[in-house]
Scaffold this active site. Structure first.
Site, PDB file in Angstrom:
ATOM      1  N   GLU A 108      30.827 -18.838  12.768  1.00 17.90           N
ATOM      2  CA  GLU A 108      31.827 -18.524  11.432  1.00 17.90           C
ATOM      3  C   GLU A 108      30.864 -17.459  10.685  1.00 17.90           C
ATOM      4  O   GLU A 108      29.632 -17.510  10.244  1.00 17.90           O
ATOM      5  CB  GLU A 108      32.132 -19.680  10.749  1.00 17.90           C
ATOM      6  N   ARG A 161      45.474 -25.267   2.318  1.00 16.21           N
ATOM      7  CA  ARG A 161      44.579 -25.286   3.289  1.00 16.21           C
ATOM      8  C   ARG A 161      43.563 -25.559   3.183  1.00 16.21           C
ATOM      9  O   ARG A 161      42.971 -26.258   4.311  1.00 16.21           O
ATOM     10  CB  ARG A 161      44.571 -23.507   3.544  1.00 16.21           C
ATOM     11  N   TYR A 173      56.331 -25.124  -3.428  1.00 14.17           N
ATOM     12  CA  TYR A 173      56.481 -26.546  -2.729  1.00 14.17           C
ATOM     13  C   TYR A 173      55.202 -27.235  -3.335  1.00 14.17           C
ATOM     14  O   TYR A 173      54.046 -26.680  -3.753  1.00 14.17           O
ATOM     15  CB  TYR A 173      56.570 -26.684  -1.382  1.00 14.17           C
TER      16      TYR A 173
HETATM   17  C1  LIG Z   1      40.081 -17.638   3.533  1.00 10.50           C
HETATM   18  C2  LIG Z   1      41.380 -17.893   4.277  1.00 10.50           C
HETATM   19  C3  LIG Z   1      42.617 -18.393   3.522  1.00 10.50           C
HETATM   20  C4  LIG Z   1      43.721 -18.594   3.947  1.00 10.50           C
HETATM   21  N1  LIG Z   1      44.696 -18.968   2.894  1.00 10.50           N
HETATM   22  C5  LIG Z   1      46.052 -19.327   3.493  1.00 10.50           C
HETATM   23  C6  LIG Z   1      47.080 -19.796   2.582  1.00 10.50           C
HETATM   24  O1  LIG Z   1      46.930 -20.016   1.601  1.00 10.50           O
HETATM   25  N2  LIG Z   1      48.410 -20.324   3.149  1.00 10.50           N
HETATM   26  C7  LIG Z   1      48.574 -19.839   4.686  1.00 10.50           C
HETATM   27  O2  LIG Z   1      49.529 -19.838   4.909  1.00 10.50           O
HETATM   28  N3  LIG Z   1      47.577 -19.473   5.381  1.00 10.50           N
HETATM   29  C8  LIG Z   1      46.166 -19.152   5.094  1.00 10.50           C
HETATM   30  N4  LIG Z   1      45.065 -18.541   5.706  1.00 10.50           N
HETATM   31  C9  LIG Z   1      45.430 -18.386   7.177  1.00 10.50           C
HETATM   32  C10 LIG Z   1      45.846 -19.668   7.864  1.00 10.50           C
HETATM   33  O3  LIG Z   1      44.725 -20.381   7.939  1.00 10.50           O
HETATM   34  C11 LIG Z   1      46.080 -19.056   9.335  1.00 10.50           C
HETATM   35  O4  LIG Z   1      47.353 -18.398   9.306  1.00 10.50           O
HETATM   36  C12 LIG Z   1      46.555 -20.152  10.362  1.00 10.50           C
HETATM   37  O5  LIG Z   1      46.198 -21.264  10.060  1.00 10.50           O
HETATM   38  C13 LIG Z   1      46.071 -19.843  11.691  1.00 10.50           C
HETATM   39  O6  LIG Z   1      44.597 -20.364  11.619  1.00 10.50           O
HETATM   40  P1  LIG Z   1      43.199 -19.362  12.621  1.00 10.50           P
HETATM   41  O7  LIG Z   1      42.465 -20.464  12.950  1.00 10.50           O
HETATM   42  O8  LIG Z   1      43.877 -18.734  13.763  1.00 10.50           O
HETATM   43  O9  LIG Z   1      42.940 -18.580  11.256  1.00 10.50           O
HETATM   44  P2  LIG Z   1      41.897 -18.448  10.095  1.00 10.50           P
HETATM   45  O10 LIG Z   1      42.567 -19.899   9.700  1.00 10.50           O
HETATM   46  O11 LIG Z   1      42.345 -17.421   9.398  1.00 10.50           O
HETATM   47  O12 LIG Z   1      40.564 -18.596  10.688  1.00 10.50           O
HETATM   48  C14 LIG Z   1      39.912 -17.402  10.944  1.00 10.50           C
HETATM   49  C15 LIG Z   1      38.202 -17.736  10.934  1.00 10.50           C
HETATM   50  O13 LIG Z   1      37.543 -16.689  11.630  1.00 10.50           O
HETATM   51  C16 LIG Z   1      36.673 -16.170  10.770  1.00 10.50           C
HETATM   52  N5  LIG Z   1      36.312 -14.951  11.428  1.00 10.50           N
HETATM   53  C17 LIG Z   1      36.820 -13.754  11.237  1.00 10.50           C
HETATM   54  N6  LIG Z   1      36.314 -13.076  11.729  1.00 10.50           N
HETATM   55  C18 LIG Z   1      35.071 -13.611  12.318  1.00 10.50           C
HETATM   56  C19 LIG Z   1      33.996 -12.881  13.060  1.00 10.50           C
HETATM   57  N7  LIG Z   1      33.846 -11.498  13.326  1.00 10.50           N
HETATM   58  N8  LIG Z   1      33.054 -13.833  13.285  1.00 10.50           N
HETATM   59  C20 LIG Z   1      33.153 -14.898  13.109  1.00 10.50           C
HETATM   60  N9  LIG Z   1      33.861 -15.475  12.514  1.00 10.50           N
HETATM   61  C21 LIG Z   1      35.034 -14.780  11.855  1.00 10.50           C
HETATM   62  C22 LIG Z   1      37.313 -16.127   9.367  1.00 10.50           C
HETATM   63  O14 LIG Z   1      36.310 -16.232   8.441  1.00 10.50           O
HETATM   64  C23 LIG Z   1      37.907 -17.456   9.452  1.00 10.50           C
HETATM   65  O15 LIG Z   1      37.244 -18.806   8.991  1.00 10.50           O
HETATM   66  C24 LIG Z   1      43.979 -18.331   5.174  1.00 10.50           C
HETATM   67  C25 LIG Z   1      42.817 -17.834   6.156  1.00 10.50           C
HETATM   68  C26 LIG Z   1      41.735 -17.850   5.610  1.00 10.50           C
HETATM   69  C27 LIG Z   1      40.495 -17.132   6.644  1.00 10.50           C
END
Ligand SMILES: Cc1cc2nc3c(=O)[nH]c(=O)nc-3n(C[C@H](O)[C@H](O)[C@H](O)COP(=O)(O)OP(=O)(O)OC[C@H]3O[C@@H](n4cnc5c(N)ncnc54)[C@H](O)[C@@H]3O)c2cc1C
Length: 391
Positions: free
Chosen positions: A34, A108, A222
């Site tokens: 991460e 979240r 909500y």
């Molecule tokens: C800080 C944050 C806050 C969010 N807040 C909300 C919200 O309030 N409401 C909502 O609906 N959705 C929110 N989201 C998005 C939501 O979590 C996602 O749309 C959804 O749950 C899909 O999850 P995901 O694991 O694909 O992506 P995410 O949950 O976005 O996770 C991606 C992760 O990859 C990490 N990352 C990115 N690039 C790199 C890299 N090059 N190397 C290593 N790590 C990397 C990021 O830091 C993050 O921790 C948020 C995302 C983040 C990162």
């Protein structure tokens, strides 16, 4: 391959930790990389449809989530100016009865913490910013900003909406700014008005999911965190550019300026928030592949979608479960495992992405047509075929 595959997950967001937890539960060797230095209280509310809750149930997390989250009793839609009622429909009872799982709203950070507890700290590598990946005949390699490299049998790009793993595999995906900006803010629930409209004749319960619908914007509210907090997504159409970011700060004044003329009770509520984040909403076409050799994508990295169906987290949870199941089933052939995972997931995710786009376009019509049905999304059970422990 005789031994179990080693899996490197890039990104410890919702999808990365869910996938790592599911893989570990099945006895797989996993490490998560991460870029952030810590995984604190970030973000605001998100929604988990019955299809997402079914995955949390299969991972043994549903009961704990119930205490951390909220189940809105009804969906209420009111007009942006007069607060007159457009419709009110039951949600809590309907979701449980029709889709065999609740519809949940959560902070979240609460969902993330719950998933994180399934992954021990030792397998979590923080401050590890991935800069690229490569797949070879017998292994895959992830490179990091500090010059280090990690070798694994499989790499999963769960690095979110602006995924580097996706770019490394398939090149930069063009993103189109939709001219919609969303502000996100949270209020203590006791500051939420329950009687609105010119003569305070419209009653809104604090347990309800409420949409304020206007010609060029909408406010979706909500409860979260057991009903202690009220989450607001405040979306407005405006050509003014906004960054695609979950963490870009904004101000109350900036948000209120975009909603001049909207209902007084709504504006009064918005004027009480302390912290506001601003998010430019972008649209991308679905990918035709998620996998190349020993590397695949998951979650927003695979299917970045507009928030209009509130399915980002749920479809990501489904991915995590399906990935773990396929990796274990084909543990002697990692490439085949990833092909099977992609084949199981890509059409469904594409369909949801495209419906989110259609819903976005519908929201801009005046008057807005009724929401597109999400029943086919909620009905799905990604866990219908259970996972089996690796031998
Ligand atoms: C800080 C944050 C806050 C969010 N807040 C909300 C919200 O309030 N409401 C909502 O609906 N959705 C929110 N989201 C998005 C939501 O979590 C996602 O749309 C959804 O749950 C899909 O999850 P995901 O694991 O694909 O992506 P995410 O949950 O976005 O996770 C991606 C992760 O990859 C990490 N990352 C990115 N690039 C790199 C890299 N090059 N190397 C290593 N790590 C990397 C990021 O830091 C993050 O921790 C948020 C995302 C983040 C990162």
């Amino acid at each position: 391959m005789q031994r179990k595959p080693r899996v490197a997950v890039i990104g410890a967001g919702i999808g990365g930790v869910a996938a790592a937890g599911a893989l570990r539960k099945l006895g797989m060797e996993v490490a998560v990389y991460e870029r952030a230095p810590d995984l604190g209280e970030v973000g605001a509310g998100l929604q988990i449809g019955p299809n997402g809750v079914k995955v949390l149930r299969a991972l043994g997390l549903e009961d704990t989530l119930q205490g951390l989250a909220f189940e809105p009793t009804a969906i209420v839609s009111v007009n942006w100016d007069s607060a007159s009622l457009r419709y009110r429909e039951p949600l809590k009872a309907m979701a449980r009865q029709q889709f065999a799982a609740p519809y949940i709203t959560a902070h979240r950070a609460d969902l993330h913490r719950l998933l994180r507890e399934t992954v021990p700290d030792q397998v979590m590598v923080l401050e590890a910013r991935c800069t690229g990946v490569a797949s070879f005949e017998n292994h895959a390699v992830a490179s990091f900003a500090d010059g280090t490299q990690v070798e694994a049998d499989l790499i999963v790009g769960a690095d979110g909406i602006r995924s580097i793993v996706r770019e490394s595999l398939f090149g930069a995906a063009p993103a189109r700014f939709t001219e919609q900006t969303g502000w996100r803010a949270i209020l203590p629930i006791e500051l939420v008005p329950t009687r609105v409209g010119p003569d305070k004749s419209v009653q809104i319960e604090r347990s309800e999911y409420v949409g304020w619908i206007g010609p060029n914007g909408h406010v979706i509210c909500y409860p979260i965190r057991g009903g202690e907090l009220y989450n607001m997504f405040v979306g407005r159409v405006s050509p003014e550019w906004a960054e695609e970011s979950w963490t870009a700060p904004s101000t109350r004044a900036d948000m209120l300026a975009a909603f001049a003329g909207w209902n007084d009770a709504l504006l009064e509520m918005l004027s009480k928030v302390e912290h506001v984040f601003k998010w430019g909403i972008y649209d991308r076409d679905p990918l035709s592949h998620w996998t190349s050799g020993r590397v695949t994508l998951l979650g927003d990295a695979a299917h970045p979608m507009m928030p209009t169906l509130a399915q980002g987290a749920s479809i990501t949870l489904e991915d995590a479960y399906a990935l773990a199941r396929n990796v274990v089933r084909h543990s002697d052939d990692p490439r085949r495992a990833l092909r099977a995972y992609e084949a199981e997931r890509i059409d469904r995710a594409r369909r949801v992405q495209l419906q989110a786009r259609d819903q976005f376009n519908n929201n801009r019509k005046v008057p807005a047509p009724p929401p597109l049905s999400r029943d086919w999304i909620f009905e799905h059970d990604a866990t219908a075929e259970p996972m089996a422990l690796a031998g």
